[in-house]
Write a protein that holds these residues in place. Sequence first.
Motif, short mmCIF file in Angstrom:
data_model
loop_
_atom_site.label_atom_id
_atom_site.label_comp_id
_atom_site.label_asym_id
_atom_site.label_seq_id
_atom_site.Cartn_x
_atom_site.Cartn_y
_atom_site.Cartn_z
N PHE A 1 8.04 -14.06 0.48
CA PHE A 1 7.19 -12.87 0.36
C PHE A 1 5.76 -13.28 0.07
O PHE A 1 5.49 -14.03 -0.88
CB PHE A 1 7.70 -11.94 -0.74
N ARG A 2 4.83 -12.75 0.87
CA ARG A 2 3.41 -13.05 0.70
C ARG A 2 2.66 -11.73 0.52
O ARG A 2 2.56 -10.93 1.46
CB ARG A 2 2.88 -13.83 1.90
N LEU B 1 0.82 -1.20 0.00
CA LEU B 1 0.00 0.00 0.00
C LEU B 1 0.86 1.25 0.00
O LEU B 1 0.54 2.24 -0.68
CB LEU B 1 -0.93 0.00 1.21
N SER B 2 1.95 1.22 0.76
CA SER B 2 2.84 2.40 0.81
C SER B 2 4.30 1.98 0.68
O SER B 2 5.18 2.64 1.20
CB SER B 2 2.61 3.18 2.12
N SER B 3 4.53 0.87 -0.01
CA SER B 3 5.90 0.37 -0.20
C SER B 3 6.06 -0.13 -1.62
O SER B 3 5.10 -0.18 -2.39
CB SER B 3 6.20 -0.75 0.81
N ASP B 4 7.29 -0.50 -1.97
CA ASP B 4 7.58 -0.92 -3.34
C ASP B 4 8.27 -2.28 -3.31
O ASP B 4 9.09 -2.56 -2.44
CB ASP B 4 8.49 0.11 -4.03
N ILE B 5 7.93 -3.12 -4.28
CA ILE B 5 8.47 -4.47 -4.34
C ILE B 5 9.99 -4.47 -4.45
O ILE B 5 10.65 -5.44 -4.05
CB ILE B 5 7.84 -5.24 -5.52
N ALA B 6 10.57 -3.37 -4.93
CA ALA B 6 12.03 -3.29 -5.04
C ALA B 6 12.70 -3.39 -3.68
O ALA B 6 13.90 -3.72 -3.61
CB ALA B 6 12.44 -1.98 -5.72
N ASN B 7 11.97 -3.12 -2.60
CA ASN B 7 12.55 -3.18 -1.26
C ASN B 7 12.65 -4.60 -0.70
O ASN B 7 13.28 -4.80 0.33
CB ASN B 7 11.70 -2.33 -0.29
N GLY C 1 6.61 8.32 -2.82
CA GLY C 1 5.63 7.89 -3.80
C GLY C 1 5.43 6.39 -3.90
O GLY C 1 4.62 5.93 -4.72
N ALA C 2 6.13 5.60 -3.11
CA ALA C 2 5.98 4.14 -3.19
C ALA C 2 4.55 3.74 -2.83
O ALA C 2 3.94 4.30 -1.94
CB ALA C 2 6.97 3.45 -2.27
#
Length: 350
Positions: free
Chosen positions: A58-59, A43-49, A194-195
């Motif tokens: 990862f789920r 919601l407020s993060s990016d898969i790159a992290n 903006g993530a």
Amino acid sequence: MHELSFNKATILVVGGAGFVGSNLVLKLLQKDSARVIIVDNLLSSDIANVPDDPRVDFRYGPITDDRILGALPENLDFVFHLSCYHGNQSSIADPLADHENNTLTSLKLFERLKEIKGLKKVVYAAAGCAVAEKTYDTARATNEDAPVSLYHDSPYSISKLIGELYGNFYWKHCGLPLVKARFQNVYGPREVLGAGRWRGTPHTVWRNVTPTFIWRALRQEALPLDNGGNASRDFIFVEDMARGLMCAAARGEPGGVYNLASGVETTIRELAEIINAETGNTTPVDLRPARDWDRSGRRFGSTEKSRDKIGFTAEVPIREGIARTVAWTRENRDMIERCIHQHDRFMAAL
């Protein structure tokens, strides 16, 4: 003080794709954890992290999803509950979304975890701002036993306190080994402007003060100082925060609460000056009136209890931390720009 022991542990990090969560996961992997399960709805993060490591499971989805909760393994050793509906302003704009992603997440997670009998520790990310005194006079270090007001500036602050209350209930009545770690103002690498998905306000993009100031300073823009920048915060580098969370998990007393803080008060104007110096930004600051919703003033956290009881002391001074964060921002400029620009059509419609 016994050593941190996460060797071969199975660990759940709720919100592990986020800024603090991903830094914590990296630290846990360095401790040779056998398995780190990340639950995150981005919601407020990016898969790159999410670290590319075979030990990471990862789920994708919210921790409120009954299928995700039901599929959690029964052999969990540690749980870190870091998910939240990011930001005071977003919670003010949409209190129901804050409830869904801040309050209900804690209740449903704790209800599920009470069934897992082998848990060593559950660490809940609490908010130091929710108990800090509201003052613009001389600030006093906020202790863990500070009185809690019933009047708050945002649903975010309220919901973080509700999480503590639910944690206390599940510890006292169900024996859940829960420790509350009260965050101060965390900053550092992997906080991506903006993530995630649009959350109704420009604060989807312009989040915490440090990454926003760094991004604008690198573009030679004026840094906005609400109320002249005289508010103050306790800024703690994210790698210190990750260590503090691990100290809370390894050494914290179930039912206990610990500040994770630097213990240093820094005004927002001082922060702007440090960032402008590090980035070479010569544009004068933009002095603005105070935000009408914000009465949080000046604050910083006491560090005595965390130092004495769980052996945690922040190590990275703010100038070093800012330099490292500026370097990371430069290196990841394209990724950050991609995340910012995904919201252009929403920003244009405001």
